[in-house]
Enzyme design. Structure first.
Site, PDB file in Angstrom:
ATOM      1  N   HIS A  41       0.822  -1.212   0.000  1.00 32.46           N
ATOM      2  CA  HIS A  41       0.000   0.000   0.000  1.00 32.46           C
ATOM      3  C   HIS A  41       0.855   1.262   0.000  1.00 32.46           C
ATOM      4  O   HIS A  41       0.516   2.250  -0.653  1.00 32.46           O
ATOM      5  CB  HIS A  41      -0.909  -0.019   1.229  1.00 32.46           C
ATOM      6  N   HIS A  70     -10.375   2.591  -1.553  1.00 34.02           N
ATOM      7  CA  HIS A  70     -10.578   2.207  -0.158  1.00 34.02           C
ATOM      8  C   HIS A  70     -11.364   0.903  -0.161  1.00 34.02           C
ATOM      9  O   HIS A  70     -12.395   0.766   0.497  1.00 34.02           O
ATOM     10  CB  HIS A  70     -11.288   3.314   0.630  1.00 34.02           C
TER      11      HIS A  70
END
Length: 725
Positions: free
Chosen positions: A42, A88
């Site tokens: 990430h 998300h």
């Protein structure tokens, strides 16, 4: 260090050896946690960075490309547009309301931390099968939770959500996609960057207090899901849009001063990523006194403070001597502000806790020189199995049309977009539901700013390279159909598990498609995001590179509608229909297949079409224009009629009746005002065109299809609500 602890932090044996080499010793738990977060997929992009490096990122109108919080382009008269799309996905699957809400909050901070006031939001949502007996109910729960979360946060912030897309497929049963886009505007001279330089300059924490929410979020978003993933719920952050509104206003007030050097949003990995990224970009060191951090809970540890992903927080590098003035601004807005460190020239992150040094980590190996992986790639075997598929229509075009129109991928999503405030700030010209791109007026320079977001995952499954290129072309075409010139894109690359060589092949091919399309169409990449590990129990999503495009027309009054009106004198098809059923919705609905092959994108024809649309709109020849997408000509016409409350009487010259459902790229439906002028213009520019027909008051007639306008509208507008129950 205990091997189980290392494993819990998702650190491989090779990576742990590298940590030993970097530190020259064993790490403590705090240092391991920090390195684990910064080296997570990430934060580090370690699997993807190799393929992102060749993206076209420059053009005369590009002010800031990838590498900052958001991309920036020149939109004329000394004004800039600042924008980005990011994912998300994992948090929204675990806790849909909170996950989606904080996704919106995060992307808003990425934009206003650059000095821009956020003026528009969009989203791209993908869900699983809402009709399935076992999981349909849960998928509907996810839809409702995600939409509620997005609307709650955006509406409270006073940011208009003006557009988006929502699609459904079984490949998203175990991993939904929630991609959020935000765009802001500011004067070019007022742009701020994320840097921390100047020895002795104070580092100031501002915003909400730090709690334990979101702990391990970056690491969680860098792993696959399985049945036990519901236990990850505590790692989903909790958002407070009212606190963010105060934070945005305080930041925008601060930006009018000369008090700061740089500013960074605390996103994934919280204080860890913001501090390392600011210092890393500047080649500086940093010293942090973690006990000075404003805390929401008692007994918090340095580990928790560095890795918490509590929302609505920023890190500022102020100019020495101005720290109290900075704090005064944030205190005025009712926000916490505390000096928690200073910039050094050590090149290291020094972490202190009540005067004791508890962490000492070189910055560069965790930021600018984080490990890059060269993962194995392998062409997926399924491609050979699906490439020979040929679509044959074995029912009437009338029946096929009504099945398409009623499908959840086609039916109107008023349930979703009516929850969003699209008109706040009073700049919106075209919002969600109006078809095509969405548009706002920029009052400071009276320009038209159009934006569109899209990804057809089925096309990317059939051919990851052409599918990604098609997404770039499609959003650009939508921008041109709104009367604006496409200028730049932001990408959100959603793929499966990178440890699977076939997934990495899909990713590599997708990047190649984006590179090619952006180069040929002159729409550089200015920002983006990668979301990997979208996999549950070994099943990956279809490749889904979401593309958002932004374009400009210097005159806001030149916005072009996407559906017919009484001024439409005739209806025309622009572009060539090639019988492209690969990855089409009709094939999925009737044959239950995502298969076939895709037509290559003819980029010169695409550019010529865009040019025609812009010039014809400037000449006031067009009444409306709409890009042909899923469901082909038939569904595009049906949507335009439903929205206009007008029928049509149209006929194609296709030898194969099923061609009204095929999905060839580079095609547009236009409603023209002056037919004679249009024909002259289109011939001069060498555009392929064919007349389809004219308006009809009561019926929708296309070849063998005949349905009353009232029935068409009932199906189109009501079905989605029926499905959600």
């Amino acid at each position: 260090m205990d091997k189980e602890i290392i494993k819990q932090h998702k650190i491989s044996d090779e990576e742990y050896q590298e940590i030993l080499n970097i530190l020259g010793r064993e790490p403590n738990l705090l240092e391991l946690g920090v390195i684990s977060a910064m080296w997570s997929e990430h934060c580090s992009y370690k699997s993807s960075k190799k393929y992102l490096s060749g993206f076209p990122t420059k053009a005369p109108w590009v002010i800031q490309g990838p590498g900052e919080n958001a991309g920036v382009i020149d939109i004329g008269k000394k004004m800039a547009a600042v924008f980005k799309v990011e994912s998300h996905n994992h948090p929204s699957f675990i806790e849909p309301f909170a996950g989606a809400a904080t996704g919106v909050g995060g992307i808003l901070r990425d934009v206003f931390t650059m000095g821009a006031r956020v003026v528009a939001g969009m989203n791209s949502l993908k869900f699983g099968n809402i009709h399935d007996e076992k999981i349909g109910k849960h998928q509907k729960y996810l839809v409702k939770g995600v939409v509620s979360g997005i609307s709650h946060y955006g509406n409270c912030m006073g940011v208009p959500t003006i557009g988006g897309e929502c699609a459904f497929d079984e490949c998203f049963n175990g991993n939904i996609l929630v991609n959020a886009f935000a765009l802001g505007t500011c004067k070019i001279k007022d742009i701020f960057y994320a840097k921390a330089e100047g020895i002795g300059n104070p580092v100031i924490y501002v915003g909400s207090k730090t709690g334990r929410d979101g702990l391990g979020g970056a690491v969680m978003a860098s792993d696959s899901f399985n049945e036990s993933s519901k236990s990850l719920r505590p790692t989903v952050q909790i958002g407070d849009p009212f606190a963010e509104k105060l934070l945005m206003e305080a930041c925008l007030e601060l930006f009018k001063t000369d008090y700061i050097v740089g500013i960074q949003d605390m996103g994934a990995a919280g204080l860890t990523s913001s501090s390392f990224e600011m210092a890393g970009r500047s080649g500086s060191g940093m010293r942090l006194y973690l006990d000075k951090t404003p805390m929401r809970e008692e007994g918090m540890t340095p580990y928790e403070l560095m890795l918490s992903e509590s929302q609505e927080r920023m890190l500022i590098c102020a100019k020495k001597g101005y720290e109290e003035k900075v704090i005064e601004i944030f205190n005025k807005w009712g926000l916490d502000a505390a000096i928690i460190g200073e910039v050094t020239d050590s090149g290291k992150m020094e972490l202190f806790w009540h005067g004791e040094l508890v962490g000492l980590i070189p910055i560069e190996p965790l930021s600018e020189k984080a490990p890059i992986l060269d993962r194995p790639v392998a062409r997926p075997k399924y491609l050979d199995e699906i490439k020979n598929y040929k679509f044959n229509l074995n029912i009437s075009t009338q029946e096929a049309f009504e099945k398409l129109l009623a499908n959840e991928n086609v039916s109107n999503k008023a349930y979703i977009y009516e929850q969003f405030d699209s008109s706040v700030q009073t700049n919106t010209l075209k919002s969600d539901g109006a078809l095509g791109a969405n548009s706002i007026r920029i009052k400071e320079n009276n320009c038209l700013l159009s934006m569109a977001i899209e990804c057809n995952s089925r096309l990317n499954y059939v051919n990851p390279k052409i599918g990604a290129a098609a997404a770039v072309a499609s959003v650009g075409r939508k921008i041109a159909c709104s009367g604006a010139k496409p200028l730049a894109i932001s990408d959100c690359l959603n793929y499966g598990n990178p440890q699977n060589p076939e997934v990495m092949w899909q990713f590599a091919q997708g990047c190649e498609g984006i590179k090619l399309a952006c180069k040929e169409l002159n729409t550089p990449v200015v920002s983006g995001n990668v979301s990997l590990y979208n996999e549950t129990d070994g099943v990956s999503i279809f490749p889904s590179p979401t593309i958002a495009c932004v374009g400009v027309n210097e005159k806001a009054e030149n916005v072009l509608k996407s559906y017919f009106s009484k001024d439409t004198s005739a209806i025309y098809l622009l572009g060539e229909s090639k019988g492209s059923f690969g990855g089409s919705l009709i094939a999925k609905i009737l044959d239950k297949k995502v298969a076939g092959e895709l037509e290559d994108i003819d980029f010169s024809a695409e550019l010529k079409l865009w040019d025609f649309l812009l010039k014809a709109n400037e000449a006031k020849i067009l009444d409306c224009a709409n890009s042909i997408g899923i469901g082909g000509i038939a569904i595009t016409l049906a949507k335009m009629c439903a929205m206009a409350n007008l029928g049509i009487n149209a006929k194609t010259n296709f030898a194969d009746k099923s061609f009204i459902f095929e999905e060839s790229p580079t095609r547009v439906i236009v409603g023209v005002k002056d037919e004679e002028e249009f024909i002259k213009f289109v011939n001069e520019m060498g555009i392929n065109f064919a007349k389809l027909g004219n308006l009809d008051e009561k019926d929708f007639i296309l070849d063998d299809i005949k349905i009353s306008l009232a029935k068409l509208q009932t199906i189109y507008f009501d079905k989605f609500n029926e499905y959600l129950g």
